[in-house]
Design a protein around this motif. Structure first.
Motif, PDB file in Angstrom:
ATOM      1  N   ASP A  61       0.953   4.716  11.607  1.00  0.00           N
ATOM      2  CA  ASP A  61      -0.741   4.796  11.344  1.00  0.00           C
ATOM      3  C   ASP A  61      -1.357   3.738  10.852  1.00  0.00           C
ATOM      4  O   ASP A  61      -2.796   3.604  10.745  1.00  0.00           O
ATOM      5  N   LYS A  62      -0.532   2.720  10.890  1.00  0.00           N
ATOM      6  CA  LYS A  62      -1.386   1.145  10.690  1.00  0.00           C
ATOM      7  C   LYS A  62      -1.616   0.814   9.297  1.00  0.00           C
ATOM      8  O   LYS A  62      -3.011   0.029   9.287  1.00  0.00           O
ATOM      9  N   PHE A  63      -0.935   1.615   8.452  1.00  0.00           N
ATOM     10  CA  PHE A  63      -1.619   1.482   6.948  1.00  0.00           C
ATOM     11  C   PHE A  63      -0.655   0.093   6.785  1.00  0.00           C
ATOM     12  O   PHE A  63       0.015  -0.140   7.302  1.00  0.00           O
ATOM     13  N   LYS A  64      -0.952  -0.262   6.004  1.00  0.00           N
ATOM     14  CA  LYS A  64      -0.362  -1.704   4.649  1.00  0.00           C
ATOM     15  C   LYS A  64       0.127  -0.414   4.013  1.00  0.00           C
ATOM     16  O   LYS A  64      -1.292   0.177   2.665  1.00  0.00           O
ATOM     17  N   ASN A  65       1.014  -0.878   3.340  1.00  0.00           N
ATOM     18  CA  ASN A  65       1.526   0.150   1.533  1.00  0.00           C
ATOM     19  C   ASN A  65       1.463  -1.539   0.285  1.00  0.00           C
ATOM     20  O   ASN A  65       1.492  -2.279   0.025  1.00  0.00           O
ATOM     21  N   TYR A  66       0.017  -0.636  -0.298  1.00  0.00           N
ATOM     22  CA  TYR A  66      -0.298  -1.315  -1.438  1.00  0.00           C
ATOM     23  C   TYR A  66       0.859  -1.298  -2.808  1.00  0.00           C
ATOM     24  O   TYR A  66       0.788   0.254  -2.500  1.00  0.00           O
ATOM     25  N   ASP A  67       0.573  -2.150  -3.427  1.00  0.00           N
ATOM     26  CA  ASP A  67       0.861  -1.646  -5.194  1.00  0.00           C
ATOM     27  C   ASP A  67      -0.055  -0.797  -6.200  1.00  0.00           C
ATOM     28  O   ASP A  67      -0.839  -1.399  -5.693  1.00  0.00           O
ATOM     29  N   LEU A  68       1.170   0.253  -6.168  1.00  0.00           N
ATOM     30  CA  LEU A  68      -0.614   0.598  -6.901  1.00  0.00           C
ATOM     31  C   LEU A  68      -1.498  -0.620  -7.930  1.00  0.00           C
ATOM     32  O   LEU A  68      -3.051   0.453  -8.570  1.00  0.00           O
ATOM     33  N   GLU A  69      -0.942  -1.312  -8.558  1.00  0.00           N
ATOM     34  CA  GLU A  69      -2.109  -2.548  -9.568  1.00  0.00           C
ATOM     35  C   GLU A  69      -3.126  -3.298  -8.792  1.00  0.00           C
ATOM     36  O   GLU A  69      -4.193  -2.599  -8.816  1.00  0.00           O
ATOM     37  N   PHE A  70      -2.835  -3.200  -7.629  1.00  0.00           N
ATOM     38  CA  PHE A  70      -3.930  -4.034  -6.287  1.00  0.00           C
ATOM     39  C   PHE A  70      -4.476  -2.682  -6.805  1.00  0.00           C
ATOM     40  O   PHE A  70      -5.539  -2.933  -6.084  1.00  0.00           O
ATOM     41  N   LEU A  71      -4.354  -1.280  -6.292  1.00  0.00           N
ATOM     42  CA  LEU A  71      -4.916  -0.428  -5.890  1.00  0.00           C
ATOM     43  C   LEU A  71      -6.002  -0.288  -6.794  1.00  0.00           C
ATOM     44  O   LEU A  71      -7.663  -0.408  -6.616  1.00  0.00           O
ATOM     45  N   VAL A  72      -5.585   0.046  -7.885  1.00  0.00           N
ATOM     46  CA  VAL A  72      -6.357   0.831  -9.406  1.00  0.00           C
ATOM     47  C   VAL A  72      -7.850  -1.009  -9.673  1.00  0.00           C
ATOM     48  O   VAL A  72      -8.538  -0.254 -10.013  1.00  0.00           O
ATOM     49  N   ASN A  73      -7.094  -2.061  -9.692  1.00  0.00           N
ATOM     50  CA  ASN A  73      -8.104  -3.122  -9.553  1.00  0.00           C
ATOM     51  C   ASN A  73      -8.933  -3.642  -8.110  1.00  0.00           C
ATOM     52  O   ASN A  73      -9.703  -4.309  -8.976  1.00  0.00           O
ATOM     53  N   SER A  74      -8.773  -2.418  -6.784  1.00  0.00           N
ATOM     54  CA  SER A  74      -9.535  -3.491  -5.902  1.00  0.00           C
ATOM     55  C   SER A  74     -10.380  -1.740  -6.025  1.00  0.00           C
ATOM     56  O   SER A  74     -11.927  -2.421  -5.077  1.00  0.00           O
ATOM     57  N   CYS A  75     -10.200  -1.024  -5.622  1.00  0.00           N
ATOM     58  CA  CYS A  75     -10.903   0.750  -5.708  1.00  0.00           C
ATOM     59  C   CYS A  75     -11.776   0.985  -6.521  1.00  0.00           C
ATOM     60  O   CYS A  75     -11.232   0.948  -8.024  1.00  0.00           O
ATOM     61  N   GLU A  76     -12.666   1.079  -6.330  1.00  0.00           N
ATOM     62  CA  GLU A  76     -13.850   1.931  -7.150  1.00  0.00           C
ATOM     63  C   GLU A  76     -13.167   3.887  -7.505  1.00  0.00           C
ATOM     64  O   GLU A  76     -13.298   3.872  -9.098  1.00  0.00           O
ATOM     65  N   VAL A  77     -13.166   4.209  -6.180  1.00  0.00           N
ATOM     66  CA  VAL A  77     -12.818   5.505  -6.228  1.00  0.00           C
ATOM     67  C   VAL A  77     -11.450   5.366  -5.670  1.00  0.00           C
ATOM     68  O   VAL A  77     -10.559   5.050  -4.511  1.00  0.00           O
ATOM     69  N   LEU A  78     -10.402   6.313  -6.649  1.00  0.00           N
ATOM     70  CA  LEU A  78      -9.382   6.866  -5.674  1.00  0.00           C
ATOM     71  C   LEU A  78      -8.705   8.267  -6.017  1.00  0.00           C
ATOM     72  O   LEU A  78      -8.728   8.776  -6.809  1.00  0.00           O
ATOM     73  N   ILE A  79      -8.245   8.598  -4.989  1.00  0.00           N
ATOM     74  CA  ILE A  79      -7.530  10.024  -5.199  1.00  0.00           C
ATOM     75  C   ILE A  79      -6.397   9.905  -4.938  1.00  0.00           C
ATOM     76  O   ILE A  79      -5.510   9.593  -3.932  1.00  0.00           O
ATOM     77  N   ILE A  80      -5.952  11.104  -5.740  1.00  0.00           N
ATOM     78  CA  ILE A  80      -4.225  10.990  -5.916  1.00  0.00           C
ATOM     79  C   ILE A  80      -3.463  12.605  -5.165  1.00  0.00           C
ATOM     80  O   ILE A  80      -4.345  13.222  -5.916  1.00  0.00           O
ATOM     81  N   LEU A  81      -3.278  12.190  -4.858  1.00  0.00           N
ATOM     82  CA  LEU A  81      -2.310  13.547  -3.657  1.00  0.00           C
ATOM     83  C   LEU A  81      -1.439  13.098  -3.715  1.00  0.00           C
ATOM     84  O   LEU A  81      -0.295  13.522  -2.349  1.00  0.00           O
ATOM     85  N   VAL A  82      -0.399  13.422  -4.917  1.00  0.00           N
ATOM     86  CA  VAL A  82       0.872  14.038  -5.481  1.00  0.00           C
ATOM     87  C   VAL A  82       1.256  14.888  -5.507  1.00  0.00           C
ATOM     88  O   VAL A  82       0.000  16.417  -6.010  1.00  0.00           O
ATOM     89  N   PRO A  83       2.775  15.658  -5.628  1.00  0.00           N
ATOM     90  CA  PRO A  83       2.567  17.118  -6.169  1.00  0.00           C
ATOM     91  C   PRO A  83       1.998  17.418  -7.718  1.00  0.00           C
ATOM     92  O   PRO A  83       1.447  16.175  -8.570  1.00  0.00           O
ATOM     93  N   ASP A  84       1.391  18.527  -7.763  1.00  0.00           N
ATOM     94  CA  ASP A  84       0.243  18.628  -9.326  1.00  0.00           C
ATOM     95  C   ASP A  84       1.020  18.302 -10.597  1.00  0.00           C
ATOM     96  O   ASP A  84       0.558  17.041 -11.579  1.00  0.00           O
ATOM     97  N   ALA A  85       2.713  18.426 -11.012  1.00  0.00           N
ATOM     98  CA  ALA A  85       3.021  17.946 -12.354  1.00  0.00           C
ATOM     99  C   ALA A  85       3.157  16.505 -12.049  1.00  0.00           C
ATOM    100  O   ALA A  85       3.363  15.947 -13.243  1.00  0.00           O
ATOM    101  N   THR A  86       3.213  15.628 -11.561  1.00  0.00           N
ATOM    102  CA  THR A  86       3.240  14.126 -11.801  1.00  0.00           C
ATOM    103  C   THR A  86       1.488  13.812 -11.529  1.00  0.00           C
ATOM    104  O   THR A  86       1.312  12.226 -11.962  1.00  0.00           O
TER     105      THR A  86
END
Length: 332
Positions: A61-86
């Motif tokens: 789908d032509k997305f780049k995979n970023y590390d979590l630290e980059f996402l956290v400090n680059s994005c204001e909104v974070l959407i978590i779409l992984v299993p509930d228990a995590t």
């Protein structure tokens, strides 16, 4: 009944889109649909996906995979779409990585806030945005410009601007119609459906097939009657517009209606006992403890169940019938 119709809600779309970077954690069943829909809606979207089978979809789908630290400090909104228990584990990790600026964190379930005491902090505010369809359906509805319903809620008392931002994201994710609920209410009903309604429906359909074949009825005939014709599903689907019992009353024969009325009590007499037991298990945290043990054990019981069911006579008959119908180009 608190309901939000986003189609008619005035939000300064372009200003928020231009200034909001969204980080999505997880590119699986819901994550892919969310990312594609938001990107097509002109949001700036960044993805973090662990190394598993879903990475191929991300690259396709032509997305780049970023590390979590980059996402956290680059994005204001974070959407978590992984299993509930995590969710709790990931949210704790996010809070440790935040260097500045408060984050708006969107969860698809109230699980962590309800059972793991996840709370707002100086670094993060938690919102609930929960689509009522799997990701594939949400994506199809988006492409067809067909609005999807969802649940919406939040932890604490977020600012009006933060709410507007999350509601705009929900709208462009594909949900124009939202029912307001609490984290606790959503978590309890979600687990109850998964622990009671779904196994009850699946078990009833499989036993219907098994009971007929034990009486000598041909397997493919039993499968068509029990499930594959879509007759029962069609009746329930009609009930979405008419009401379940109204649809049953107007769309079925007198013989069918009498059969249901004659056996309804007998078939369902134990349902109240089981539903009460399951709700108690959810409310007192026992199911949460079971789920935690399963997660630490790599979900071995779940995998064992799935393997057994996929090798069952029911599943094999269904696959044979599907193959036959596809070969004959018969659409149900």
């Amino acid at each position: 009944m608190k309901f939000i119709n986003l189609k008619n809600k005035k939000i300064k779309d372009n200003l928020i889109k231009r200034n909001t970077k969204i980080g999505i954690i997880g590119y699986g069943i819901q994550g892919r649909a969310c990312a594609l829909n938001l990107r097509d809606s002109k949001f700036k979207v960044y993805i973090h996906q662990r190394k598993d089978k879903y990475l191929a979809d991300l690259k396709k789908d032509k997305f780049k995979n970023y590390d979590l630290e980059f996402l956290v400090n680059s994005c204001e909104v974070l959407i978590i779409l992984v299993p509930d228990a995590t969710h709790k584990f990931i949210c704790d990790k996010i809070n440790r990585l935040i260097k500045k600026d408060k984050k708006l964190i969107v969860l698809p379930s109230g699980f962590a806030c309800t059972f793991e005491n996840l709370k707002n902090s100086k670094k993060s505010n938690y919102f609930l945005v929960s689509p009522r369809y799997p990701g594939q359906v949400l994506r199809q509805n988006y492409l067809r410009k067909k609005p999807t319903i969802g649940f919406y809620g939040y932890e604490g008392k977020p600012s009006n601007y933060a709410q507007k931002k999350i509601l705009l994201i929900a709208k462009n994710w594909g949900m124009q119609n939202l029912f307001f609920t609490s984290m606790k209410e959503e978590a309890r009903i979600d687990l109850f459906i998964e622990n009671f309604l779904i196994p009850r429906i699946m078990g009833t359909i499989e036993e219907t097939f098994n009971a007929m074949t034990r009486q000598g009825i041909q397997k493919h005939i039993a499968m068509i009657e029990a499930y594959q014709s879509g007759e029962i599903i069609g009746l329930f689907k009609k009930g979405l517009q008419m009401g379940m019992y109204k649809s049953f009353h107007s769309q079925t024969s007198p013989t069918c209606q009498f059969g249901v009325s004659d056996k309804y009590k007998m078939i369902n007499k134990s349902a109240k006992i089981h539903s009460k037991k399951i709700l108690t298990e959810i409310n007192n945290g026992l199911f949460y403890k079971k789920l935690n043990r399963q997660m630490k054990n790599n979900y071995k019981d779940k995998d064992k169940f799935n393997k057994k069911k996929l090798l069952s006579v029911f599943a094999k008959t269904q696959q044979q019938l599907i193959k036959f119908l596809n070969q004959k180009k018969i659409t149900l």
